[in-house]
Every structure is written in C-alpha cells, then in structure tokens.
Write an enzyme that holds these catalytic residues in place. Structure first.
Site, PDB file in Angstrom:
ATOM      1  N   PHE A   1       0.868  -1.183   0.000  1.00 47.73           N
ATOM      2  CA  PHE A   1       0.000   0.000   0.000  1.00 47.73           C
ATOM      3  C   PHE A   1       0.899   1.225   0.000  1.00 47.73           C
ATOM      4  O   PHE A   1       1.589   1.484   0.996  1.00 47.73           O
ATOM      5  CB  PHE A   1      -0.853  -0.065   1.266  1.00 47.73           C
ATOM      6  CG  PHE A   1      -1.866   1.025   1.453  1.00 47.73           C
ATOM      7  CD1 PHE A   1      -3.158   0.882   0.959  1.00 47.73           C
ATOM      8  CD2 PHE A   1      -1.547   2.175   2.169  1.00 47.73           C
ATOM      9  CE1 PHE A   1      -4.114   1.860   1.176  1.00 47.73           C
ATOM     10  CE2 PHE A   1      -2.500   3.167   2.388  1.00 47.73           C
ATOM     11  CZ  PHE A   1      -3.791   3.010   1.889  1.00 47.73           C
ATOM     12  N   GLY A   2       0.924   1.931  -1.114  1.00 46.38           N
ATOM     13  CA  GLY A   2       1.852   3.058  -1.240  1.00 46.38           C
ATOM     14  C   GLY A   2       1.167   4.401  -1.105  1.00 46.38           C
ATOM     15  O   GLY A   2       0.568   4.891  -2.066  1.00 46.38           O
TER      16      GLY A   2
ATOM     17  N   TRP B   1       9.029   3.902   2.318  1.00 44.63           N
ATOM     18  CA  TRP B   1       8.675   3.199   3.556  1.00 44.63           C
ATOM     19  C   TRP B   1       7.467   2.286   3.347  1.00 44.63           C
ATOM     20  O   TRP B   1       6.538   2.285   4.153  1.00 44.63           O
ATOM     21  CB  TRP B   1       8.374   4.193   4.704  1.00 44.63           C
ATOM     22  CG  TRP B   1       9.555   4.973   5.133  1.00 44.63           C
ATOM     23  CD1 TRP B   1       9.806   6.284   4.906  1.00 44.63           C
ATOM     24  CD2 TRP B   1      10.683   4.468   5.876  1.00 44.63           C
ATOM     25  NE1 TRP B   1      11.020   6.637   5.438  1.00 44.63           N
ATOM     26  CE2 TRP B   1      11.570   5.552   6.042  1.00 44.63           C
ATOM     27  CE3 TRP B   1      11.031   3.222   6.400  1.00 44.63           C
ATOM     28  CZ2 TRP B   1      12.782   5.414   6.715  1.00 44.63           C
ATOM     29  CZ3 TRP B   1      12.233   3.097   7.070  1.00 44.63           C
ATOM     30  CH2 TRP B   1      13.091   4.176   7.228  1.00 44.63           C
TER      31      TRP B   1
ATOM     32  N   CYS C   1      -8.806   3.154   4.597  1.00 49.92           N
ATOM     33  CA  CYS C   1      -7.994   1.925   4.710  1.00 49.92           C
ATOM     34  C   CYS C   1      -7.131   2.004   5.969  1.00 49.92           C
ATOM     35  O   CYS C   1      -6.957   1.008   6.684  1.00 49.92           O
ATOM     36  CB  CYS C   1      -7.098   1.740   3.483  1.00 49.92           C
ATOM     37  SG  CYS C   1      -7.996   1.717   1.911  1.00 49.92           S
ATOM     38  N   LEU C   2      -6.586   3.194   6.227  1.00 48.13           N
ATOM     39  CA  LEU C   2      -5.753   3.356   7.421  1.00 48.13           C
ATOM     40  C   LEU C   2      -6.565   3.108   8.685  1.00 48.13           C
ATOM     41  O   LEU C   2      -6.062   2.541   9.659  1.00 48.13           O
ATOM     42  CB  LEU C   2      -5.125   4.754   7.460  1.00 48.13           C
ATOM     43  CG  LEU C   2      -4.105   5.063   6.363  1.00 48.13           C
ATOM     44  CD1 LEU C   2      -3.565   6.484   6.512  1.00 48.13           C
ATOM     45  CD2 LEU C   2      -2.939   4.077   6.389  1.00 48.13           C
TER      46      LEU C   2
ATOM     47  N   ARG D   1      -5.385   0.621  11.502  1.00 45.25           N
ATOM     48  CA  ARG D   1      -5.125   1.150  12.855  1.00 45.25           C
ATOM     49  C   ARG D   1      -5.892   0.350  13.903  1.00 45.25           C
ATOM     50  O   ARG D   1      -5.425   0.184  15.028  1.00 45.25           O
ATOM     51  CB  ARG D   1      -5.554   2.630  12.912  1.00 45.25           C
ATOM     52  CG  ARG D   1      -4.619   3.534  12.169  1.00 45.25           C
ATOM     53  CD  ARG D   1      -5.212   4.910  11.958  1.00 45.25           C
ATOM     54  NE  ARG D   1      -4.278   5.758  11.224  1.00 45.25           N
ATOM     55  CZ  ARG D   1      -4.599   6.938  10.706  1.00 45.25           C
ATOM     56  NH1 ARG D   1      -5.809   7.432  10.839  1.00 45.25           N
ATOM     57  NH2 ARG D   1      -3.691   7.637  10.053  1.00 45.25           N
TER      58      ARG D   1
ATOM     59  N   GLY E   1      17.363  -6.070  33.515  1.00 43.97           N
ATOM     60  CA  GLY E   1      18.768  -5.686  33.643  1.00 43.97           C
ATOM     61  C   GLY E   1      19.496  -5.852  32.314  1.00 43.97           C
ATOM     62  O   GLY E   1      18.955  -5.538  31.250  1.00 43.97           O
TER      63      GLY E   1
ATOM     64  N   GLU F   1       1.037   4.512  10.228  1.00 43.89           N
ATOM     65  CA  GLU F   1      -0.432   4.576  10.370  1.00 43.89           C
ATOM     66  C   GLU F   1      -0.847   5.799  11.185  1.00 43.89           C
ATOM     67  O   GLU F   1      -1.781   5.740  11.981  1.00 43.89           O
ATOM     68  CB  GLU F   1      -0.967   3.322  11.070  1.00 43.89           C
ATOM     69  CG  GLU F   1      -0.498   2.024  10.487  1.00 43.89           C
ATOM     70  CD  GLU F   1      -1.268   1.608   9.254  1.00 43.89           C
ATOM     71  OE1 GLU F   1      -2.268   2.270   8.953  1.00 43.89           O
ATOM     72  OE2 GLU F   1      -0.840   0.660   8.595  1.00 43.89           O
TER      73      GLU F   1
END
Ligand SMILES: Cc1cc2nc3c(=O)[nH]c(=O)nc-3n(C[C@H](O)[C@H](O)[C@H](O)COP(=O)(O)OP(=O)(O)OC[C@H]3O[C@@H](n4cnc5c(N)ncnc54)[C@H](O)[C@@H]3O)c2cc1C
Length: 386
Positions: free
Chosen positions: A131-132, A164, A240-241, A245, A341, A365
């Site tokens: 998904f661009g 990305w 779509c987001l 989400r 630790g 997102e």
C-alpha cells in the site's frame, strides 16, 4: 495470561473468539516464536512462506467477506493481530498490510474484475500486496503527495515515488495513491509493470523482521481498468488506514502482554540480595502499574472492536485506541527492559526487540502527534493540522 487478566476479561470473549485467538497463538508459537529473534537479527523474514501459512488459516483479509476471505468479526481479527504482534510487530505488519490496507482497498474500492483478479490469491498468500501512500517528502501530510497519474488516451501514466512501503520488495501488486486532475485516486499496480522498481530499505533498527521498500514509478503505463473506480479523494486511503489502525490497537496489547509475561517469569526466578526481583516493592510497583495499563488497553481494544462489529466505530475513536495502546505498550516494553537488567538488551529475550519495533508502530499509520490532532479536533471542533 491468567495472572495478567486482572479484570477477568477472558469471559467477555465468545467461545468462538477465544478459539480463534488460541489457534493463532498456537500457529505463532510453532512457526514464528522459535525463529523470529534470528530473523530480526539478520534483517530478513520468510514473508512468502509465512503468508501462505497465514493464508491457510484464513488470516489474510480475515475480516472481509467473499473472494476467499474468512468474513470474521472485527474482534476476531483484532485477536489475531494481538497474537501475531505478541510474537513480533513485523509479522503482524505483514498481515495488516496485506489484509487491512492492500486487500481492503481493492475489496472496498475496486471493480468486480479487480476483486476477482487479486483477492482470492491474496487471501491464500499466493499474491502479496502493498500500500503506497507515503512519499519521501510527504508523510503525515499525504494530501500534498507529489505522485501524479495523468491520462494518455484510455491509459493512465504514473510518475513519482513511494517510501517506507511494507511488503514492497516482494509484492505482486501495489495499491498506489496518486494525484490526478480530479484529485487523489487509487490504482492497483502489478509490480512487474515496466517502469516500476522496488528497492529494499536496509539498516532499519526497528521492524527488522519485516520487508520495507521504496517504490519508484517511472512513466508507468497502466490500462484504464487499473484505477480503483470507487476510490474518490483522500478519504479512500484514509479509510484503509482506519482499518489497519484498528488492528494495531489490538496488536499493541499483544506486545505489552508478551513483555509483561516475559518479565514476570524473569522477576520471579532471578534472585538478587537473597530474594527474587519480584519480591522488591519497587519491582512490584512497576509490575502493578504496567498490568493496570495492560488491562486498560485490553478494555479499550475490546470496546472499539465491539463498536466496529456494530458498525459504529468512528475514525477518531480508532485514534484514541492507537494513541493510547501504542504509547502504553512502548512504555511497558521500556519499563520491562529495566527489570531484565543486562538481559533486557539481549535478543535472547523479546523485550528490547518489541520496544524497537514499537518505535515504528508509533510512527506508521499516523504518528502519535497526528492522532493527538485528530482527537483534539474532535474535542474542539478546530483543525490544528496546519
Ligand atoms: C517500518 C515502517 C513501515 C511503513 N509502512 C508503510 C506502508 O506500508 N505504507 C505507507 O504508505 N507508509 C508506510 N510507512 C510510513 C509511515 O506511515 C510514515 O513514516 C508516517 O506517516 C510519518 O511520516 P514521516 O515519516 O514522513 O514523518 P513526518 O510526516 O515528516 O513527521 C515527522 C514528525 O513531525 C510530526 N508532525 C508532522 N506533522 C505535524 C503536525 N501538523 N503537527 C505536529 N507534529 C507534526 C510527526 O508527528 C513526526 O513526529 C512506514 C513507516 C515505517 C517506519
């Protein structure tokens, strides 16, 4: 899980929902957990193999109906995301991007022909989607996107670049959002179209068991029927987001739970000053505060999932969930690390891997700041985005 279920939430799930959760948990225990630390260290993931496994179980496009999709409820899908992300956020991202972003975009906005062409093979994991939306110079503000689609006769010609993009290096199809003379439109772009190249983004310090890429679109000629006919304007990719989400709201619960389970087990067995770490008041204060945040996050996810199943979930409510649950999961992961630790920085334990992954989840997102602005707008009626 039982010790951490402080509010007895388990019976709030239906028998079927619990079964789905447990099946996904078993798959993850078998196929992801034993290997994911190595994948993370090596910055690779057998994404195609995993997609086929997940496809067999009906996890890809799980909440969609028809075209080979499982048609599960939003809560069941959320629980699957929870279990996937309890293993690794990158593995959950593979499923979210496939189902909630790429498949959902085609399912919701595509033509019948586009749905028939892509969805059945995406549901089985034979085809991978991406998904661009984000570009190198346009992230939080996708309305300013530079990628263009222009008409040339009946064809479309796409020029620009996306950055990305999860799954891009192995994707068969990319849902690409581009500016046209009539505003933003979506396109289902086969990745083998001449002019499309995908380069893997290396040296990520987060989400290393997930493939991320840059897509370059160099005069990519597409037939008219590559356009998603029902997607008009930026509200299409934003819807779509919202789907994705919602999965993240649940996924964050899974990560936080895994960190706390790991830390509880560690703190009750590791001894210093002659007693288990868990016996110190300061450790118990940390554990108690984290467990309280975990159950609050679980309640929030369940509430939003039930709203989604009732068809009443608003995008700003999803923002409440993403903002809170990712922020709290990250705080929990960091706090758990202190209890472990030096072992907290080791890949032998999942905690720092989870914390590093959550840095990406906090950003993608919609960043936390963008969700604050969405909630702020809901509260005040004023847009403070620009
Ligand atoms: C591992 C990974 C996978 C991803 N996968 C995908 C994918 O599959 N598809 C896709 O399209 N994208 C993907 N993204 C991109 C992601 O959605 C963007 O990174 C995100 O939207 C933020 O954009 P940006 O990085 O350009 O940051 P910017 O928009 O440049 O923001 C930088 C900072 O400024 C803040 N900021 C921006 N605007 C405002 C404002 N108005 N007010 C206050 N603060 C503001 C932001 O909150 C942030 O803190 C992925 C990102 C990562 C890290």
């Amino acid at each position: 899980m039982t010790a951490l279920d402080l509010l007895d939430l388990d019976p709030s799930l239906t028998e079927e929902e619990r079964q789905i959760r447990d099946v996904v948990r078993r798959l993850v225990d078998d196929r992801v957990r034993p290997y994911v630390a190595d994948w993370y260290e090596e910055g690779r993931v057998p994404a195609r193999e995993l997609a086929r496994e997940f496809g067999k179980l009906g996890l890809l496009g799980m909440h969609l109906n028809g075209y080979g999709c499982a048609g599960a409820s939003a809560v069941a899908y959320g629980l699957a995301c929870q279990e996937l992300e309890a293993a690794d956020s990158g593995v959950r991202s593979l499923v979210s991007v496939q189902g909630s972003l790429a498949m959902y975009a085609i399912w919701r906005y595509g033509s019948e022909e586009q749905k028939q062409r892509w969805l059945p093979s995406m549901a089985t994991g034979e085809s991978i989607g991406c998904f661009g939306l984000t570009e190198p110079d346009h992230g939080s503000d996708p309305a300013s996107m530079a990628t263009r689609a222009r008409r040339d006769g009946d064809d479309w010609v796409l020029t620009g670049g996306k950055m990305w993009i999860t799954n891009a290096p192995i994707a068969d199809v990319a849902v690409i959002w581009a500016r046209t003379d009539d505003g933003v439109r979506g396109f289902a772009v086969p990745m083998d179209t001449p002019g499309v190249t995908a380069r893997e983004i290396r040296r990520k310090m987060s989400l290393r068991a997930s493939l991320t890429g840059e897509i370059v679109l160099d005069d990519v000629r597409l037939p008219a029927d590559a356009q998603l006919p029902e997607a008009v304007g930026l509200k299409a990719p934003l819807s779509c987001l919202t789907e994705a989400r919602h999965g993240i709201v649940w996924g964050a619960v899974g990560v936080a739970r895994d960190c706390l389970e790991t830390t509880l087990a560690y703190a009750t067995t590791r001894t210093q000053f002659g007693r288990p770490l868990a016996g110190f008041q300061l450790t118990q204060a940390k554990l108690a505060d984290m467990a309280v945040e975990l159950v609050k996050a679980q309640l929030l996810a369940l509430h939003l999932g039930r709203l989604a199943d009732a068809g009443r979930l608003r995008p700003d409510q999803v923002s409440v969930g993403k903002l809170n649950n990712v922020r709290e999961a990250l705080a929990i992961a960091r706090q758990c690390r202190t209890i472990l630790g030096a072992n907290g920085v080791s890949g032998e334990y999942p905690v720092l891997r989870h914390a590093n992954n959550l840095e990406s989840v906090l950003t993608y997102e919609g960043t936390s700041e963008i969700h604050q602005l969405i909630v702020g707008q809901r509260l005040t009626g004023l847009s403070a985005f620009a």
